[in-house]
Design a protein around this motif. Structure first.
Motif, mmCIF file in Angstrom:
data_model
loop_
_atom_site.group_PDB
_atom_site.id
_atom_site.type_symbol
_atom_site.label_atom_id
_atom_site.label_comp_id
_atom_site.label_asym_id
_atom_site.label_seq_id
_atom_site.Cartn_x
_atom_site.Cartn_y
_atom_site.Cartn_z
ATOM 1 N N GLN A 158 0.856 -1.193 0.000
ATOM 2 C CA GLN A 158 0.000 0.000 0.000
ATOM 3 C C GLN A 158 0.888 1.238 0.000
ATOM 4 N N THR B 41 -7.424 6.707 7.310
ATOM 5 C CA THR B 41 -8.614 6.225 6.605
ATOM 6 C C THR B 41 -8.239 5.689 5.223
ATOM 7 N N ALA B 42 -7.368 6.408 4.517
ATOM 8 C CA ALA B 42 -6.943 5.990 3.173
ATOM 9 C C ALA B 42 -6.156 4.675 3.243
ATOM 10 N N LYS C 135 -6.341 2.308 5.533
ATOM 11 C CA LYS C 135 -7.286 1.219 5.845
ATOM 12 C C LYS C 135 -8.091 0.823 4.610
ATOM 13 N N ARG C 136 -8.416 1.792 3.786
ATOM 14 C CA ARG C 136 -9.161 1.509 2.552
ATOM 15 C C ARG C 136 -8.359 0.549 1.659
ATOM 16 N N ASP D 107 -8.008 -2.993 3.373
ATOM 17 C CA ASP D 107 -9.266 -3.749 3.293
ATOM 18 C C ASP D 107 -9.718 -3.994 1.857
ATOM 19 N N LYS E 273 -10.777 -2.002 -0.386
ATOM 20 C CA LYS E 273 -12.011 -1.291 -0.752
ATOM 21 C C LYS E 273 -11.806 -0.337 -1.922
ATOM 22 N N ASN E 274 -10.540 -0.182 -2.349
ATOM 23 C CA ASN E 274 -10.268 0.706 -3.483
ATOM 24 C C ASN E 274 -10.848 0.113 -4.756
ATOM 25 N N GLU F 246 -6.118 5.728 -6.703
ATOM 26 C CA GLU F 246 -7.257 6.611 -6.470
ATOM 27 C C GLU F 246 -6.760 7.983 -6.041
ATOM 28 N N LEU G 261 -14.318 8.083 0.378
ATOM 29 C CA LEU G 261 -13.289 7.750 1.362
ATOM 30 C C LEU G 261 -13.900 7.613 2.759
ATOM 31 N N TRP H 30 -14.405 10.254 4.889
ATOM 32 C CA TRP H 30 -13.665 11.169 5.772
ATOM 33 C C TRP H 30 -14.214 12.579 5.599
#
Length: 337
Positions: free
Chosen positions: A119, A245-246, A248-249, A252, A254-255, A260, A313, A315
């Protein structure tokens, strides 16, 4: 999970280290201390009760970067802040900016692409939009020809990351900040520029405390309500939380794309004179300022459309300009006491 923060003793990096440690991540910091201090580690530790691993290193040294990843081969994510960041200085010394901001990024990505999955969060900037044609600025606004070498290094950096992500296990989020300001509520960490500040808020607080004789307001002939330039000032703690937050995205999965892009701001623009008046209100101190000519590389206005950051996101900026100015003033008073 072990996360590397480059430039982690800097202004945004140190606040992000705090938020990551609060969320249970193991943090490793690289910093060359060119615009920071090792004392910042004490502030991070005082807030979180945990001292991050720290390595002093110049990321322009390719061999050092290779050795670092050999030693810390369990790093799964990188938040990359390390870069020179002053618009005016970049105009005066462009090669410094191209070497520092591009070489370091390339050497980091060379190591990350060896991993099956990694990441990568990139500290980008609203400067990539240049003087956007429409306000507020969305992520779909065209990337314009950069107004400064600093802005150009952010554009080039984004392009490099996008190219590498296509052919590797790297997933990335490019965070385009507007203007980070303020300090942690504990006043253990804050903005600590070495030498003459290049940013508005530390120059304001240093003027108010008597370290600087006068604040220069660059231009009052812009096509804005009071003639001074408009920016979107975001509290650094809100900004730091966005990085968590980014990250964790990506962790997980979630992207929705390999790379992005999100704008990080409040969605509101304030002029330089509005910031001056707001500071005078929260501090109770009159500021000695003078209108001078425009500064090369500056644009008229920039503030974010935060819809994508809010909705996709997940946020949202929560702290106000007054919150940021009050915390910056407390920080200034603490470090001069």
């Amino acid at each position: 999970m072990k996360i590397l923060i480059t430039g982690g003793l800097g202004f945004i990096g140190s606040h992000t280290a705090v938020e990551l440690q609060k969320e249970g991540f193991d943090v490793v910091i690289i910093d060359d201390l060119s615009n920071s201090s090792e004392k910042v580690l004490e502030g991070i530790t005082a807030i979180t009760g945990k001292k991050p691993i720290f390595e002093k290193m110049d990321l322009r040294d390719k061999k050092s970067v290779e050795d670092f990843f050999g030693k810390h081969n369990d790093i799964t994510g990188v938040i990359h802040f390390a870069a020179s960041k002053a618009v005016g200085e970049s105009v005066e010394n462009p090669l410094l900016y191209y070497e520092n901001n591009i070489s370091a990024l390339v050497y980091l990505l060379q190591q990350l692409q060896k991993k099956e999955k990694a990441q990568f969060i990139f500290s980008s900037s609203c400067t990539v939009y240049g003087q956007a044609e429409k306000m507020p600025i969305t992520e779909d606004a065209p990337v314009q020809q950069a107004m400064s070498p600093y802005g150009n290094t952010k554009q080039i950096g984004e392009e490099i990351i996008s190219d590498v992500a296509k052919v590797s296990g790297i997933n990335a989020i490019l965070l385009r900040y507007f203007n980070p300001v303020g300090a942690h509520e504990s006043v253990e960490i804050g903005e600590l520029p070495l030498g003459v500040p290049q940013n508005l808020i530390p120059f304001i607080t240093q003027t108010a405390i008597g370290l600087r004789e006068q604040l220069s307001v660059f231009g009052d002939d812009y096509p804005t309500p009071d003639g001074t330039a408009i920016r979107d000032y975001i509290h650094v703690v809100d900004l730091a939380k966005a990085h968590v937050t980014a990250l964790k995205r990506l962790i997980d999965s979630k992207n929705t794309d390999k790379v992005e892009v999100f704008n990080l701001g409040t969605g509101k623009g304030n002029s330089v004179l509005e910031v001056v008046k707001a500071f005078e209100k929260v501090s109770g101190k009159p500021l000695n300022y003078k209108i001078v000519g425009r500064r090369e590389g500056d644009i008229t206005e920039a503030y974010a459309d935060t819809t994508k950051a809010n909705d996709v996101l997940g946020w949202k900026a929560e702290l106000t300009l007054e919150d940021a100015l009050a915390s910056a003033w407390k920080w200034e008073q603490k470090i001069r006491s």
